[in-house]
Design a protein around this motif. Structure first.
Motif, PDB file in Angstrom:
ATOM      1  N   UNK A  94     -16.113  10.256  10.951  1.00 42.87           N
ATOM      2  CA  UNK A  94     -15.806   9.140  11.856  1.00 42.87           C
ATOM      3  C   UNK A  94     -16.226   7.810  11.227  1.00 42.87           C
ATOM      4  N   UNK A  95     -17.390   7.825  10.565  1.00 41.51           N
ATOM      5  CA  UNK A  95     -17.905   6.594   9.951  1.00 41.51           C
ATOM      6  C   UNK A  95     -16.920   6.076   8.898  1.00 41.51           C
ATOM      7  N   UNK A  96     -16.473   6.980   8.030  1.00 38.03           N
ATOM      8  CA  UNK A  96     -15.536   6.555   6.970  1.00 38.03           C
ATOM      9  C   UNK A  96     -14.192   6.137   7.565  1.00 38.03           C
ATOM     10  N   UNK A  97     -13.804   6.838   8.591  1.00 37.24           N
ATOM     11  CA  UNK A  97     -12.529   6.558   9.253  1.00 37.24           C
ATOM     12  C   UNK A  97     -12.527   5.147   9.858  1.00 37.24           C
ATOM     13  N   UNK A  98     -13.541   4.815  10.646  1.00 35.28           N
ATOM     14  CA  UNK A  98     -13.538   3.488  11.299  1.00 35.28           C
ATOM     15  C   UNK A  98     -13.748   2.365  10.288  1.00 35.28           C
ATOM     16  N   UNK A  99     -14.506   2.629   9.231  1.00 40.79           N
ATOM     17  CA  UNK A  99     -14.655   1.617   8.178  1.00 40.79           C
ATOM     18  C   UNK A  99     -13.295   1.300   7.550  1.00 40.79           C
ATOM     19  N   UNK A 100     -12.570   2.361   7.229  1.00 46.69           N
ATOM     20  CA  UNK A 100     -11.283   2.176   6.547  1.00 46.69           C
ATOM     21  C   UNK A 100     -10.257   1.528   7.474  1.00 46.69           C
ATOM     22  N   UNK A 101     -10.216   1.971   8.721  1.00 44.32           N
ATOM     23  CA  UNK A 101      -9.278   1.389   9.680  1.00 44.32           C
ATOM     24  C   UNK A 101      -9.556  -0.111   9.841  1.00 44.32           C
ATOM     25  N   UNK A 102     -10.829  -0.450   9.976  1.00 44.48           N
ATOM     26  CA  UNK A 102     -11.188  -1.857  10.172  1.00 44.48           C
ATOM     27  C   UNK A 102     -10.798  -2.684   8.940  1.00 44.48           C
TER      28      UNK A 102
ATOM     29  N   UNK B  56       0.950  -2.958   8.551  1.00 38.92           N
ATOM     30  CA  UNK B  56      -0.214  -2.513   9.330  1.00 38.92           C
ATOM     31  C   UNK B  56      -0.137  -1.003   9.578  1.00 38.92           C
TER      32      UNK B  56
ATOM     33  N   UNK C  78     -16.240  -2.235  12.208  1.00 37.52           N
ATOM     34  CA  UNK C  78     -16.270  -1.137  11.250  1.00 37.52           C
ATOM     35  C   UNK C  78     -17.548  -0.323  11.267  1.00 37.52           C
TER      36      UNK C  78
ATOM     37  N   UNK D 162     -20.105   2.184  13.506  1.00 45.31           N
ATOM     38  CA  UNK D 162     -20.343   2.984  14.708  1.00 45.31           C
ATOM     39  C   UNK D 162     -21.591   2.461  15.409  1.00 45.31           C
TER      40      UNK D 162
ATOM     41  N   UNK E  19      -4.849   5.396   5.382  1.00 42.99           N
ATOM     42  CA  UNK E  19      -6.302   5.619   5.386  1.00 42.99           C
ATOM     43  C   UNK E  19      -6.708   6.706   6.382  1.00 42.99           C
TER      44      UNK E  19
ATOM     45  N   UNK F  11      -8.426  -2.151   6.579  1.00 47.25           N
ATOM     46  CA  UNK F  11      -6.995  -2.390   6.393  1.00 47.25           C
ATOM     47  C   UNK F  11      -6.410  -3.218   7.539  1.00 47.25           C
ATOM     48  N   UNK F  12      -7.041  -3.165   8.691  1.00 44.75           N
ATOM     49  CA  UNK F  12      -6.583  -4.022   9.799  1.00 44.75           C
ATOM     50  C   UNK F  12      -6.792  -5.490   9.435  1.00 44.75           C
TER      51      UNK F  12
ATOM     52  N   UNK G  41     -24.918   3.991  14.568  1.00 46.69           N
ATOM     53  CA  UNK G  41     -25.562   3.655  13.286  1.00 46.69           C
ATOM     54  C   UNK G  41     -26.421   2.408  13.453  1.00 46.69           C
TER      55      UNK G  41
ATOM     56  N   UNK H 266     -16.771   1.822  17.697  1.00 48.23           N
ATOM     57  CA  UNK H 266     -17.090   1.027  16.508  1.00 48.23           C
ATOM     58  C   UNK H 266     -16.677  -0.414  16.740  1.00 48.23           C
TER      59      UNK H 266
ATOM     60  N   UNK I 287      -9.051   9.743   5.107  1.00 45.94           N
ATOM     61  CA  UNK I 287     -10.413   9.975   5.605  1.00 45.94           C
ATOM     62  C   UNK I 287     -10.503  11.186   6.526  1.00 45.94           C
ATOM     63  N   UNK I 288      -9.416  11.535   7.191  1.00 41.28           N
ATOM     64  CA  UNK I 288      -9.466  12.693   8.094  1.00 41.28           C
ATOM     65  C   UNK I 288      -8.794  13.925   7.489  1.00 41.28           C
TER      66      UNK I 288
ATOM     67  N   UNK J 272      -0.579   1.080   6.394  1.00 42.20           N
ATOM     68  CA  UNK J 272      -1.961   1.127   5.910  1.00 42.20           C
ATOM     69  C   UNK J 272      -2.834   1.994   6.816  1.00 42.20           C
ATOM     70  N   UNK J 273      -2.664   1.841   8.122  1.00 38.38           N
ATOM     71  CA  UNK J 273      -3.446   2.653   9.054  1.00 38.38           C
ATOM     72  C   UNK J 273      -3.175   4.143   8.817  1.00 38.38           C
TER      73      UNK J 273
END
Lengths: 65, 65, 65, 65, 65, 65
Positions: free
Chosen positions: F17-25, D20, C55, C57, D27, F27-28, C60, C52, D31-32, D23-24
């Motif tokens: 995975x989509x929701x996970x990477x969105x959320x990680x990005x 950081x 944010x 993938x 989330x 909050x980062x 997508x 990704x 999400x998982x 928050x990581x």
């Protein structure tokens, strides 16, 4: 050709690292049947402020219960 | 989007690193057909006491034969 | 003893990988002054659903503007 | 059991790292659907002279256009 | 909290992996003085076409002398 | 330029995975104050036979007490 990356908290002495890599290499050869010369090990000393479990940095005090 | 992690013994000059990453990026684009802007390289300087081959730390003397 | 870990999108042919590692090894020796035999390269083929940027993938579709 | 390795430029304060990783972790659990105690995060502070994009070290000035 | 990433050629049986991680964990606890529960090991099975030494993929034949 | 490598057990859906990477990005960017476009995330799906804790592969049954 096993290649190891091992992260551990900083603070180990060279003597500890020496015994550690000797032992790791020995049991790797015993269990995988490979030559010692093919075993590479890279250690990374990690500061406690750079490692978190359950969202808490290891440099921070554990919450009292 | 090739991303490189490269571990090398500490002690390289910035000038050596500069020529190294330029050359790596150039041949990556030539052989994989990608844009230079998509090539990311992260170098890790490793102390000799943190690298072992054949069970021996590189900071330790080689055994005499 | 440079050791490379390189992540790239899956789909490269063995012929591309062959030329890529040859070229990487050659310029590494030229710029760092090391022996080819000390250069180890490990490639990781990454699926687009596992990478990704910003944010999103890579499996997508890009948002239309 | 998600395990994170995160490389970022050096210079973050402990307070930034604390927020950081909190928050990581939060989330990730959301999400998982995993336990916070199963989330491990290792940060690596990278010097600008050790990171290159498009063949240029981040410690070097951007080329003027 | 040692965390291991170990890359090895694909083709090991589960029984070999089982003995390998048992032994690695045991000697880690002996030499570093840590709890077994703090030892995490992640194995990566690498195809021979994804590993190169001296610029040659391990899936390619060795040059005859 | 934070770059994430995240290892997790295989079996997550693309939607997770989509929701996970969105959320990680997200909050980062919030906690580190960086651009979303500078956040790269690479996921690695790990088989249970390739992950061990306390010397036991996660593909093996937990010992009964």
């Amino acid at each position: 050709m096993p290649t190891f990356h091992i992260e551990l908290f900083e603070g180990r002495s060279i003597e500890q690292k020496r015994k550690f890599v000797e032992a790791i290499t020995r049991v790797t050869c015993e269990t995988l049947g490979c030559e010692a010369s093919s075993v590479d090990i890279i250690l990374t000393d990690v500061k406690r402020e750079n490692w978190a479990t359950a969202g808490r940095l290891w440099s921070d005090p554990e919450p009292s219960v």
